[in-house]
Every structure is written in structure tokens, then in C-alpha cells.
Design a protein around this motif. Structure first.
Motif, PDB file in Angstrom:
ATOM      1  N   SER A  42     -25.290  -4.594 -16.960  1.00  0.00           N
ATOM      2  CA  SER A  42     -25.317  -5.049 -18.351  1.00  0.00           C
ATOM      3  C   SER A  42     -24.045  -5.820 -18.682  1.00  0.00           C
ATOM      4  O   SER A  42     -24.075  -6.794 -19.450  1.00  0.00           O
ATOM      5  CB  SER A  42     -25.493  -3.861 -19.305  1.00  0.00           C
ATOM      6  N   VAL A  43     -22.916  -5.398 -18.123  1.00  0.00           N
ATOM      7  CA  VAL A  43     -21.658  -6.106 -18.329  1.00  0.00           C
ATOM      8  C   VAL A  43     -21.644  -7.402 -17.516  1.00  0.00           C
ATOM      9  O   VAL A  43     -21.192  -8.442 -18.002  1.00  0.00           O
ATOM     10  CB  VAL A  43     -20.460  -5.220 -17.945  1.00  0.00           C
ATOM     11  N   LYS A  46     -23.136 -10.218 -19.314  1.00  0.00           N
ATOM     12  CA  LYS A  46     -22.317 -10.829 -20.364  1.00  0.00           C
ATOM     13  C   LYS A  46     -21.314 -11.825 -19.792  1.00  0.00           C
ATOM     14  O   LYS A  46     -20.832 -12.719 -20.507  1.00  0.00           O
ATOM     15  CB  LYS A  46     -21.577  -9.738 -21.149  1.00  0.00           C
ATOM     16  N   TYR A  47     -20.969 -11.664 -18.512  1.00  0.00           N
ATOM     17  CA  TYR A  47     -19.970 -12.527 -17.882  1.00  0.00           C
ATOM     18  C   TYR A  47     -20.587 -13.555 -16.932  1.00  0.00           C
ATOM     19  O   TYR A  47     -19.848 -14.257 -16.235  1.00  0.00           O
ATOM     20  CB  TYR A  47     -18.964 -11.677 -17.092  1.00  0.00           C
ATOM     21  N   TYR A 175     -17.874  -1.942 -20.359  1.00  0.00           N
ATOM     22  CA  TYR A 175     -19.080  -1.373 -20.969  1.00  0.00           C
ATOM     23  C   TYR A 175     -18.700  -0.445 -22.121  1.00  0.00           C
ATOM     24  O   TYR A 175     -19.300  -0.499 -23.205  1.00  0.00           O
ATOM     25  CB  TYR A 175     -19.885  -0.603 -19.925  1.00  0.00           C
ATOM     26  N   PHE A 178     -17.503  -2.568 -25.069  1.00  0.00           N
ATOM     27  CA  PHE A 178     -18.618  -3.213 -25.767  1.00  0.00           C
ATOM     28  C   PHE A 178     -19.408  -2.197 -26.590  1.00  0.00           C
ATOM     29  O   PHE A 178     -19.811  -2.468 -27.721  1.00  0.00           O
ATOM     30  CB  PHE A 178     -19.548  -3.906 -24.762  1.00  0.00           C
TER      31      PHE A 178
END
Length: 204
Positions: A42-43, A46-47, A175, A178
Motif C-alpha cells: 500500500s505504501v 503511493k511512491y 504506513y 499515513f
């Protein structure tokens, strides 16, 4: 030599045993640590569009890492813990070679020291770039901890594995940040709605 043979025999025995059971043990480990893998991914999502510059890699160390990404993706095909550890070691070697080439070509006069922190940032970037093809680093590291019994080879390859453990910790830390930020935003939004509602009731 006799000493070398003593070091190799446990590795051979371990690999022989795990080749036979990896088809059942490895999927079980992946399932057991699916939640952690999902957090990391999930992280990574984002990147996924970030550059090496965005991650903070120093300009002299910003280099194409196609070979490192290709090698890293081979983890999915490696069956035994020793095979996976060797793949991680080769990945780091590819990163270092790419950086060395970049420094020689673009910064021939520079006195550049490639530190552990610099390597870590590039490992993180490689993990992000490999995500469409390989997403099980967390599970693989847990597989190494649970099923690699030969401490002698652990001492030789363990330093490399630690780099990837730190990379996973970096993703888990992001994570948590966020999640905390998202929770704070929801709490703030809820408080605003509640305050607005009380104000409206008071007016009525």
C-alpha cells in the motif's frame, strides 16, 4: 579445505530438505504474512511514481537500476532460504555496480563515499520499481527467519538481508505515518461536523 566443507555441508543439507517442502511451506508463510505484505504494498503504491531524487538519493548515486530490479524479481523463483539470500546479495551487487558506473562516467573527479544510508534508499527504490512483478519481500524475509537454520551462512549473507529488513521497516514506518495522518484528518472532520451541528441546534 576442511573448514570450507564444514561450512558448505549444512547449507547443502538445508537446501536439500527445503527443496522438498518449499511447495507447501512457502505458500503457507506467504499466507501467514499476507497482511504485512499488503501494508508494504500500500505504501509502495503511493511512491510508484517517485524518482530517486524524490527519495533523497544523492545526484552522483542516481543511476538506472534495471539489472538490480531484474535480479530482485528473481526472488519469486528462488525456492530455498539460501537461494533467496544469494539473490538479495546479487541485487545489492547490481546496485553498487550501477552506482560505480555512474560515478566513473559523470563524476570522475568526485570523491564519493557510497554509505549504507545511500544504499538503503536505492534498495527502497528497487523494491518500488519491482512491485508490478514481485510483492512478497515481507513474506520472504519471514521465510528466511523461520526456515534458515545455518548460522554460518547467516553470518556471511545476513548483513545483506539486514538491509532489506530495514527497507521493510521504512515502508512500515511510512504506513504508520499515513494511517496516523488519515485518522487525524477523520477526527478533525468529525469534530468540525459535530461543532457545526451544535451551532446549528443552538441557533434554532
Amino acid at each position: 579445505s576442511t573448514e570450507t566443507a564444514k561450512l558448505q555441508i549444512p547449507q547443502i543439507v538445508e537446501s536439500y530438505i527445503l527443496y522438498g517442502v518449499s511447495e507447501s511451506v512457502y505458500p503457507w508463510m506467504c499466507s501467514l504474512h499476507a497482511a504485512e505484505s499488503a501494508r508494504v504494498m500500500s505504501v509502495v503504491g503511493k511512491y510508484r511514481h517517485c524518482s530517486q531524487f524524490d527519495l533523497g538519493v544523492r545526484p552522483e548515486f542516481q543511476a538506472p537500476q534495471f539489472e538490480a530490479v531484474r535480479e530482485f524479481c528473481q526472488l519469486s523463483a528462488a525456492l530455498t532460504p539460501v537461494d533467496k539470500m544469494i539473490t538479495l546479495k546479487k541485487t545489492v551487487a547490481c546496485i553498487r555496480e550501477a552506482v560505480d558506473r555512474n560515478v566513473r562516467v559523470k563524476y570522475p573527479e568526485a570523491d564519493c563515499e557510497f554509505a549504507t544510508d545511500d544504499l538503503l534508499l536505492l534498495i527502497i527504490w528497487v523494491v518500488i520499481q519491482a512491485a508490478p512483478y514481485y510483492q512478497r519481500l515481507s513474506a520472504d524475509l519471514q521465510y528466511l527467519k523461520a526456515c534458515h537454520f545455518n548460522s554460518s551462512s547467516r553470518s556471511m549473507l545476513g548483513y545483506t538481508v539486514c538491509h532489506f529488513e530495514v527497507a521493510v521497516a521504512w515502508f512500515n514506518d511510512r504506513y504508520d505515518r499515513f494511517s496516523s495522518s488519515s485518522s487525524s484528518s477523520r477526527s478533525s472532520s468529525s469534530s468540525s461536523r459535530s461543532s457545526s451541528s451544535r451551532s446549528s441546534s443552538s441557533t434554532n
